[in-house]
Design an enzyme around this catalytic site. Structure first.
Site, short mmCIF file in Angstrom:
data_model
loop_
_atom_site.label_atom_id
_atom_site.label_comp_id
_atom_site.label_asym_id
_atom_site.label_seq_id
_atom_site.Cartn_x
_atom_site.Cartn_y
_atom_site.Cartn_z
N GLY A 57 0.90 -1.18 0.05
CA GLY A 57 0.00 -0.14 -0.13
C GLY A 57 0.91 1.12 0.12
CB CYS A 58 0.01 4.56 -1.31
SG CYS A 58 -1.71 4.86 -0.75
#
Lengths: 359, 359, 359, 359
Positions: free
Chosen positions: C162-163
């Protein structure tokens, strides 16, 4: 209803309802009306959000005493003096027809496009279907106050003008009427902020789609042209058609319209400037800047004000007339309150005295 | 110098310097040139920031091997093949004159306006002072590649066009040349992002002054008109003058120019569209969209691309031609690299293959 | 299929497909892959837009030669070497399971969250349903290259992180592993741009809802916590839990994570800074700034770079560690290409050499 | 002066002046005061713009009757009842000292930091020079109305608090005072809009420098810490120090402060929420949202309101308290008018009834 109207006289306030309170123009109506000393908000409708408090839809109203959102059919229209209708185009005409049949003494300010076009044929051409309340359409008054003030006062149904059209009519109609410009040579390049597109969840309106860029839309077929044609033609006393291109700019509020006009005969730019200055000299909401000064949209943000600038082009006989306003205020809800003030006999500027918020 | 040029042939790279590397066009040149396989950046100047690393001025270059910023007088121009000049208007002409006197075989791409206007009288009129390098001005080639490709290849001094002018010349000049539109009836409404105003610390460019709003500026006297007049007149083979109004929009990059044109004689919009499509069919950086499609500025962001749309107005004989590009790339540094590629004999598209970054 | 793979060896390019090409991470994959010298894009899927050209969905690709959008079931997965999966969470696991059953030698980089959580119980807790491809989940490698490079190279299924988690793991994991900070006292205040929310048409993501303001969301229950817990605990060799609050900021790209950490024992801030500097000294995409320097999100925009700053708090024993990256590049599609490069045996930085675009 | 004060009683309005009217807090004071029914604006100063009308500096005031801008020395302070001082830090103390020596019965609301720190040693430490009006500093009342209402009413010099400090004191001080949280474990991550940085022309504040990105600044040394230390220590009745990191976000208005706090003893999050709810239940401008609800900065824009949310962290004993306000209103000029209302004996909310403008 009888009882409601009694209580009204007790509080000495007129009572209003807002249909379509979950959109941006609805919220803006509530923002303005909450500060109106002679108005009580008695009803707020929003079909999908019915049952919720207004603060659930617009948290800035947390702490204010407002009626819960209801469905339109739950609204007791007989208990209010005036209804603002901020519903989508097309469905509005049926809703208002029903309301006025049930409650003939109700007054209505309609913010949709449904009653703006007085010619049924023109309406059908631009909106793609026959008008469903033609009798009402005839009665409706076009609610551009600075042009139609006297007609608005006794009206029971006022069609609040579009945001683009308000901006351009204010800049151009006095010039056409005065014979100062050639009505066949008007080019309008208009730019609007994003709130003009409303609150519907569309991919094309997502932050990442519209920030950091600019584009035209509705080129050569935007429906506000129908209103421009109608009002420009009335001013010219013959059919005239303008070129009009709207653009979407990455900002929330503001319309900024750049009008390229050509002098009629030997009219000078100074004379054009004087025509506008004279036309608006007693108007509380329209400021004509000194000749050559260029307005900025941000200096009208949040206010009901319009700023107009007139600049000579370097090509002889041409001028650039720029007008700007906040599309949610003078371009929608502010003008609606201005109309209401006239219709209910209040001072026209009541609750519209906010100064633009810049920065 | 002799030694420097020797090392050059060793690495098989041409060597360049950027004068004025602390501004936005300077940074953009470095961004593009760092990815150029046949170029080595040998000098970067920035008077006020001399002595600092480039990454202190533009932190995105942290980690890249770049020369320190120096003052112009510290630069050894003899050691490079080509200089990009990204200095302010007015001072540039003297700097370049000096450089070329000392180093006659140097090539120069000038991003200022100093050498764009070939007529000294026109230059003086628009810029308020006599040109100080008139001989060079005569030699300078106007660096709009799609129009002057052949003249650019052998040039030693190329005047990189302005951002507004690039946008409008690409949209309009082929139509004038083809006799498709009336050159006396062109109205240009142009909108630019904020980077077009440069990096100088001015109150009018602060975030809070320019976000959330829009305004015109330089109305009827913006200096890019001088370039438009020159190029439109050359295309028309007689003096023509257009109406041009630039606007500042709250976005970083992008020029979006809406051109209101009128057909010459019986030319149709389809014919106009075909003129442009034919003109650019082999061009790597210009895309003419299908007739009626409207471009958006954001779809060229960061790339050297131009998108052009042609839309029929609802008024017969009129059309709306929209062109858009990134003012820092095709409107400045990208076009400068494109010019350099031609001047140094590289493939024209080298290091210009970035695709627009959207969103 | 056999034929396809033959043609592949002919062009000497690996062939890939992007599932979910109509979203922002899909477009970003295409932007990067189009410039990859050893990759050919052979398939693009987008269920609702199937049949359209990619340029209809993302006009920046006008002029590029790309396959038409198709439905997933129309894709011939056997004809490609690697698939990027940019589909929504939840549905992805079934799609990938099917793909790998049909084409066992296919490689997959999955950009959804479906294979990031190795513990099925943790997955079920955070995502609300049992995992439907548990066997694959065990094989999946967590694709944070700087931590798991060696495991990624031979993997057939890589779960792209995930970012938010990429941003925070890069800043914090080396400090936990080195015993430099107390893993029970980590507070993460993270801010993301709007593209992190994807391209789905939701009222809450409209320009007018999210511009000109800031807010936290998912407070105390954002799903990226599952990834943070997993990776922080692995680093600490025991279960640890951090406080994590994401915020939405009015910008397109960028994650900016401010980490409030406390020294373990007598560790100094200088030592923390050295731990990070040493950890990343050979990494091409991670820059540890000099001690005390504060990064800005905009200086990584469009690039695969991460910038990390370490600043001593004025309270003894506490430090502020800030990391920032572009959520669509190193936080999603750039990291996915980095993973692909490793999985296919290419140089890790191929096609990831873009420099951040500022301004 | 005598005459002026006579006329005052005639109009029944108090008369005020604004020193430093060309900055954003000056403009915001004028916006609010123009709608105050009991106030007349008699003087506006702006050194560099002296001689110009206010509308030349802030065009939104075109059409309003306002005094011309003058230099401070031209102002007849004896003719007004109260002065708002919106001058830069450092110079303010001498200006106010002079004013109060010449006009002892003048009242002053100072929006600078000069009189906020009651301990001269702390002032000197944070501001780098000895205070030049120590006697006045002792008299000054810290103008955070919700905490010091009774002290403000009789004061002649009120030090209007900083924007960050107002936001955080309102969220945290009641919790410290109630013994609900551990005052040694407070971490404040604050985000501000750009107007907080003022209107000075600095490169770092240009649109293109600060849009489309986010960054921390003043990490571990921002001067507002001096105020936080003072007020948190007063609440705790011992010296306490918090971790505080301000960030700059790409928006005009708004402070959004995320406070990470830890329960003292067995205090629950419900109890924390109740402490704040009870503290503010009679306050007109502070709204404590239902437990678990997260505020957004945009919902206070343009208003004097503060919204506070309390959310349980997933880690036992920790909570996240978020407060937000408009830095130019409750964080500066609105609070200044609130102070003035108290000092002059008006109703505290007069002219502060604007509702937040969203969108």
């Amino acid at each position: 209803m009888a009882e409601a109207k009694k209580s009204r006289s007790a509080t000495n306030k007129a009572e209003v309802a807002v249909l379509g309170a979950s959109g941006y123009t609805g919220a803006e109506l509530v923002r303005l009306l909450l500060r109106h000393p002679k108005i009580a908000i008695k009803g707020l409708t929003a079909d999908r959000r019915a049952g919720q408090p207004m603060a659930a839809v617009f948290p800035q109203f947390a702490g204010f005493d407002l009626p819960k959102l209801v469905k339109i059919e739950e609204l007791d229209a007989g208990a209010v003096d005036l209804v603002f209708c901020a519903l989508p185009h097309g469905t509005t005409q049926v809703v208002i027809k029903d309301l006025l049949e049930k409650t003939p003494d109700l007054k209505v300010v309609d913010l949709s496009a449904d009653f703006r076009i007085s010619d049924p044929a023109a309406y059908e051409k631009w909106y793609g279907h026959a008008h469903q309340a033609v009798e009402l359409q005839k009665q409706a008054v076009y609610g551009l106050v600075e042009i139609y003030r006297d007609e608005i006062k006794p009206a029971r149904l006022v069609a609040n003008p579009g945001c683009f059209t308000t901006t351009s009519i204010l800049a151009v109609v006095p010039l056409i009427e005065a014979g100062a410009i050639n009505p066949d040579e008007i080019v309008i390049d208009s730019k609007t902020g994003m709130t003009g597109a409303g609150r519907a969840a569309k991919e094309a309106m997502l932050f990442s789609e519209v920030s950091e860029g600019l584009h035209a839309y509705g080129v050569a077929h935007h429906r506000h042209m129908a209103e421009l044609d109608q009002e420009f033609s009335l001013a010219a006393k013959r059919a005239v058609t303008a070129t009009f291109t709207p653009h979407l700019a990455p900002m929330n509020r503001g319309i900024y319209a750049t009008h390229y006009v050509r002098a009629e005969g030997k009219t000078t730019v100074e004379q054009m400037h004087r025509v506008l200055g004279d036309f608006y000299k007693a108007e509380p909401f329209v400021q004509v800047l000194p000749l050559g000064e260029v307005p900025q949209s941000r200096h009208t943000r949040g206010s009901n004000h319009v700023q107009i600038g007139v600049i000579a082009d370097r090509i002889a006989g041409r001028a650039i007339v720029i007008s700007t306003l906040d599309n949610l205020v003078k371009g929608a809800s502010g003008q609606a309150v201005q109309n209401m003030n006239l219709m209910l006999g209040f001072s026209e500027t009541t609750a519209l005295d906010q100064i633009a918020m810049f920065p």
